[in-house]
Write a protein that holds these residues in place. Sequence first.
Motif, PDB file in Angstrom:
ATOM      1  N   VAL A 188      -9.026 -69.863  10.956  1.00 53.12           N
ATOM      2  CA  VAL A 188     -10.456 -69.589  10.824  1.00 53.12           C
ATOM      3  C   VAL A 188     -10.892 -68.711  11.998  1.00 53.12           C
ATOM      4  CG1 VAL A 188     -12.777 -70.579  10.682  1.00 53.12           C
ATOM      5  CG2 VAL A 188     -10.829 -71.801   9.683  1.00 53.12           C
ATOM      6  N   ASP A 190     -14.307 -66.723  13.639  1.00 56.09           N
ATOM      7  CA  ASP A 190     -15.771 -66.606  13.633  1.00 56.09           C
ATOM      8  C   ASP A 190     -16.182 -65.240  14.159  1.00 56.09           C
ATOM      9  OD1 ASP A 190     -16.530 -69.330  12.792  1.00 56.09           O
ATOM     10  OD2 ASP A 190     -15.574 -69.951  14.661  1.00 56.09           O
ATOM     11  N   ASP A 192     -19.841 -62.596  14.729  1.00 55.23           N
ATOM     12  CA  ASP A 192     -21.296 -62.603  14.845  1.00 55.23           C
ATOM     13  C   ASP A 192     -21.925 -62.062  13.562  1.00 55.23           C
ATOM     14  OD1 ASP A 192     -24.062 -61.488  15.795  1.00 55.23           O
ATOM     15  OD2 ASP A 192     -23.387 -62.855  17.374  1.00 55.23           O
ATOM     16  N   TYR A 193     -23.145 -62.506  13.268  1.00 54.38           N
ATOM     17  CA  TYR A 193     -23.849 -62.017  12.085  1.00 54.38           C
ATOM     18  C   TYR A 193     -24.131 -60.522  12.177  1.00 54.38           C
ATOM     19  CZ  TYR A 193     -24.662 -66.504   9.783  1.00 54.38           C
ATOM     20  OH  TYR A 193     -24.494 -67.701   9.102  1.00 54.38           O
ATOM     21  N   ALA A 228     -21.997 -70.166   8.860  1.00 52.73           N
ATOM     22  CA  ALA A 228     -22.296 -71.263   9.773  1.00 52.73           C
ATOM     23  C   ALA A 228     -23.585 -70.991  10.535  1.00 52.73           C
ATOM     24  CB  ALA A 228     -21.135 -71.462  10.733  1.00 52.73           C
ATOM     25  N   ASN A 230     -24.087 -70.450  13.736  1.00 53.60           N
ATOM     26  CA  ASN A 230     -24.043 -69.411  14.764  1.00 53.60           C
ATOM     27  C   ASN A 230     -23.068 -68.284  14.452  1.00 53.60           C
ATOM     28  OD1 ASN A 230     -25.852 -70.834  16.561  1.00 53.60           O
ATOM     29  ND2 ASN A 230     -24.149 -72.242  16.965  1.00 53.60           N
ATOM     30  N   SER A 231     -22.380 -68.328  13.304  1.00 56.19           N
ATOM     31  CA  SER A 231     -21.358 -67.330  13.035  1.00 56.19           C
ATOM     32  C   SER A 231     -21.037 -67.268  11.549  1.00 56.19           C
ATOM     33  CB  SER A 231     -20.081 -67.648  13.811  1.00 56.19           C
ATOM     34  OG  SER A 231     -19.541 -68.883  13.356  1.00 56.19           O
ATOM     35  N   VAL A 232     -20.340 -66.201  11.180  1.00 59.97           N
ATOM     36  CA  VAL A 232     -19.758 -66.081   9.851  1.00 59.97           C
ATOM     37  C   VAL A 232     -18.284 -66.452   9.981  1.00 59.97           C
ATOM     38  CG1 VAL A 232     -19.234 -64.546   7.929  1.00 59.97           C
ATOM     39  CG2 VAL A 232     -21.362 -64.235   9.212  1.00 59.97           C
ATOM     40  N   GLN A 233     -17.857 -67.433   9.205  1.00 65.15           N
ATOM     41  CA  GLN A 233     -16.476 -67.902   9.294  1.00 65.15           C
ATOM     42  C   GLN A 233     -15.608 -67.197   8.255  1.00 65.15           C
ATOM     43  OE1 GLN A 233     -16.487 -72.172   8.938  1.00 65.15           O
ATOM     44  NE2 GLN A 233     -17.226 -72.481  11.036  1.00 65.15           N
ATOM     45  N   ILE A 267     -16.736 -62.498  19.029  1.00 63.74           N
ATOM     46  CA  ILE A 267     -16.541 -63.882  18.599  1.00 63.74           C
ATOM     47  C   ILE A 267     -17.621 -64.716  19.270  1.00 63.74           C
ATOM     48  CG2 ILE A 267     -14.972 -65.850  18.604  1.00 63.74           C
ATOM     49  CD1 ILE A 267     -12.649 -63.899  18.703  1.00 63.74           C
TER      50      ILE A 267
END
Length: 281
Positions: A188, A190, A192-193, A228, A230-233, A267
Amino acid sequence: MLQKIEHVESKVTHYTDLAMNYATEYGLKILGSLLIFFIGKWIIRKLVMLMRKGMERANVDPTLISFAYNAIYVAAIVVILIAAISNLGVETTSFVAIFGAAGLAIGLALKDTLANVGAAVLIIFFRPFKVGDFIEVSSVMGTVKSINLFSTTLTTVDNRSIIIPNGALIAGNIINYTGNETRRIDMVFDIDYKDDLKLAKEVIMGVLLSNPKVLAEPAPVVAVGALAQNSVQILARPWVSVENYWDGMFEMTEAVKLEFDKHGISIPFPQMDLHLKQKES
């Protein structure tokens, strides 16, 4: 006086003849019993060794070979011992009854130990794992080093030896990580958007395809797993050979981080913003 001497001599002669008769009768029986025991033991050992060599040539599991060898040898020795005692004219029915009662008493006293033996038989015949497999059982992970009648020894990745009773081992779930030839790596990542999602997926897929340990079939998969807080997984699912699992995972994780740095993909990590309010005097 002469009569007393003759009487004593007659008694000595009588007892001597009696002793010779007993020695002749029972000496032959004792000799026959010894021959039955030692010759029978020699024949049994030869036959069991032939059986063991035949099983080794047939590539039978070493644990099964050892178990069968010991069990058959002990049972045959008991039979030969009873035959030797029976040759002396001793009634062996009572011995069988005594052995049975003793076996029952020992079985009740050692029921937990015998449960481990029964579990060993199940492991040997059903073979949920074998020596050399990497398994997880009873919250412990390790490589199977040996399997005996009472316990199984695992060697952990940090080279510790853990001995688990066979009864406790088969009482729970057994996860065999090396039971199949291939294994999937679940990773996985992560981002940032604000980062380019398509670019991140292309970068990860490029890393997977460039690694020689990744198998072409089944094909690797890269997909968005979750949005998520705080992030896109992004999920990466490459397939590798069992022996390449750990090396492949370490190599690809490092390579993805380096490629993210080259392409400016960040990340995210948890952060906390503090707002201070100054009170006017």
